[in-house]
Design a protein around this motif. Structure first.
Motif, PDB file in Angstrom:
ATOM      1  N   ALA A  36      11.771 -39.932 -18.353  1.00 48.69           N
ATOM      2  CA  ALA A  36      10.313 -40.023 -18.312  1.00 48.69           C
ATOM      3  C   ALA A  36       9.823 -41.244 -19.081  1.00 48.69           C
ATOM      4  CB  ALA A  36       9.693 -38.752 -18.884  1.00 48.69           C
ATOM      5  N   ALA A  37      10.468 -41.534 -20.202  1.00 49.97           N
ATOM      6  CA  ALA A  37      10.075 -42.702 -20.998  1.00 49.97           C
ATOM      7  C   ALA A  37      10.375 -44.002 -20.260  1.00 49.97           C
ATOM      8  CB  ALA A  37      10.793 -42.681 -22.348  1.00 49.97           C
ATOM      9  N   GLN A  38      11.445 -44.006 -19.473  1.00 45.97           N
ATOM     10  CA  GLN A  38      11.830 -45.219 -18.765  1.00 45.97           C
ATOM     11  C   GLN A  38      11.100 -45.390 -17.439  1.00 45.97           C
ATOM     12  OE1 GLN A  38      13.947 -47.335 -20.398  1.00 45.97           O
ATOM     13  NE2 GLN A  38      13.819 -45.780 -22.029  1.00 45.97           N
ATOM     14  N   LEU A  39      10.887 -44.264 -16.734  1.00 45.90           N
ATOM     15  CA  LEU A  39      10.372 -44.331 -15.375  1.00 45.90           C
ATOM     16  C   LEU A  39       8.959 -43.807 -15.235  1.00 45.90           C
ATOM     17  CD1 LEU A  39      13.538 -42.957 -13.519  1.00 45.90           C
ATOM     18  CD2 LEU A  39      12.958 -45.343 -13.995  1.00 45.90           C
ATOM     19  N   GLY A  40       8.465 -43.151 -16.265  1.00 44.34           N
ATOM     20  CA  GLY A  40       7.179 -42.481 -16.157  1.00 44.34           C
ATOM     21  C   GLY A  40       7.364 -41.052 -15.685  1.00 44.34           C
TER      22      GLY A  40
END
Length: 346
Positions: free
Chosen positions: A22-26
């Motif tokens: 989630a932090a990398q891709l949203g």
């Protein structure tokens, strides 16, 4: 992979992976497309965010130690390729057929289980050592620890009565090329007689000069040494033939004696490949079942494992958040307190 989809460590790892993605891709619903779940609790996997078509259901009666033939084997198929995984399953199916159809006098899982039963029950041996002469099988002893000890480490029969005799002995081991220079000293000359199980592929997957012949010869030599040993008279004769003085012989000979008469089993594989590995793993599964049947126990529950999981719940809050450990015993409360103290130190 989680049959119940409630195992704390597994869910924590999955949650950490989801948070990282989630932090990398949203965030958003598309995040679930990056996960595949293998579980008997389909609803929980979907609630976690795994898309319905990406949840591979497994039967709730399949124990983790028997699950590699189920959808839990997906990781093996991804890592090794579908062709190799299919060969692994074909080998297991061949052993299944052998176990089901072969009369007991030639039924390999039954015969090996009888050897184990004799060693533990008649000979009173409380350990079993597995020594594969192949680095590719270096993790096999650890796999067998879960398969055998989680299945048959029980003290009551299927109807709940105390067994009153030893069940599964402790199981451990290492590849032969290392262990023959380590704990084999203890096996040959120590005070504990422990049965050893050699697993030896005869042909190398990638031949290099005469290395496989050396490997096989060393395995055979170790089994021979366990059986025949080296008696005192033979040691004295060898030293005398080398010209040692009588007083030197008297001094040195006792240290070189190996008692022998120590049990071992030799499993020779033509070669080690996916099909042979499937046969080997299925052999051990059926063998564990027969061992359990001989002892009259249920090889397919694991209430000792479940106890540890249940007790861990309140202790997680105590260790992580400082919550009172409640009904824990004094020893555990003291350990929790010390853990909390150490966690505050820099």
């Amino acid at each position: 992979v989680s049959k119940s989809f409630t195992t704390q460590e597994t869910l924590r790892n999955a949650t950490s992976a989801r948070e990282w993605l989630a932090a990398q891709l949203g965030g958003g619903p598309a995040l679930g497309a990056h996960f595949i779940a293998v579980t008997a609790n389909v609803a929980a996997a979907r609630a976690f965010g795994v898309a319905g078509s990406d949840v591979l259901p497994m039967w709730d009666w399949v124990g983790g130690r028997f699950s590699l033939w189920s959808p839990a084997g997906l990781a093996i198929a991804i890592r090794c390729g579908w062709e190799s995984f299919a060969e692994l399953c074909d080998g297991a199916a061949a052993m299944d057929t052998h176990f089901r159809d072969t009369p007991l006098p030639r039924n390999l899982p039954a015969l090996l289980a009888l050897v184990d039963f004799w060693n533990a029950q008649a000979s009173g041996m409380s350990q079993r050592v597995v020594v594969p002469y192949a680095h590719a099988l270096s993790q096999l002893p650890a796999y067998l620890q879960q398969l055998v000890l989680e299945s048959n480490g029980k003290s009551v029969t299927r109807d709940g009565a105390p067994i009153g005799r030893p069940t599964a002995p402790a199981l451990w081991g290492e590849p032969g090329t290392d262990s023959q220079h380590a704990f084999f000293q203890w096996l040959h000359q120590g005070t504990h007689a422990v049965p050893v199980e050699f697993i030896v592929p005869v042909r190398a997957a990638h031949p290099l000069a005469d290395q496989q012949a050396l490997l096989v010869a060393n395995a055979l030599a170790q089994a021979q040494a366990l059986m025949t040993g080296r008696p005192l008279a033979a040691v004295r004769a060898e030293l005398a033939a080398k010209g040692a003085a009588p007083d030197v012989i008297d001094k040195d000979a006792p240290h070189r004696v190996c008692p022998g008469d120590r049990p071992s089993t030799m499993l020779l594989l033509p070669e080690l490949n996916a099909r042979r590995l499937g046969q080997l793993l299925a052999l051990y599964e059926h063998r564990a079942f027969v061992e359990g049947a001989l002892c009259g126990i249920n090889s397919f529950d694991q209430w000792g494992v479940e106890l540890g999981k249940a007790l861990a719940g309140p202790l997680i809050a105590a260790v992580r958040d400082g919550v009172d450990s409640g009904d824990a015993d004094a020893s555990t409360r003291g350990l929790v307190a010390h853990v909390r103290t150490l966690s505050r130190r820099v």
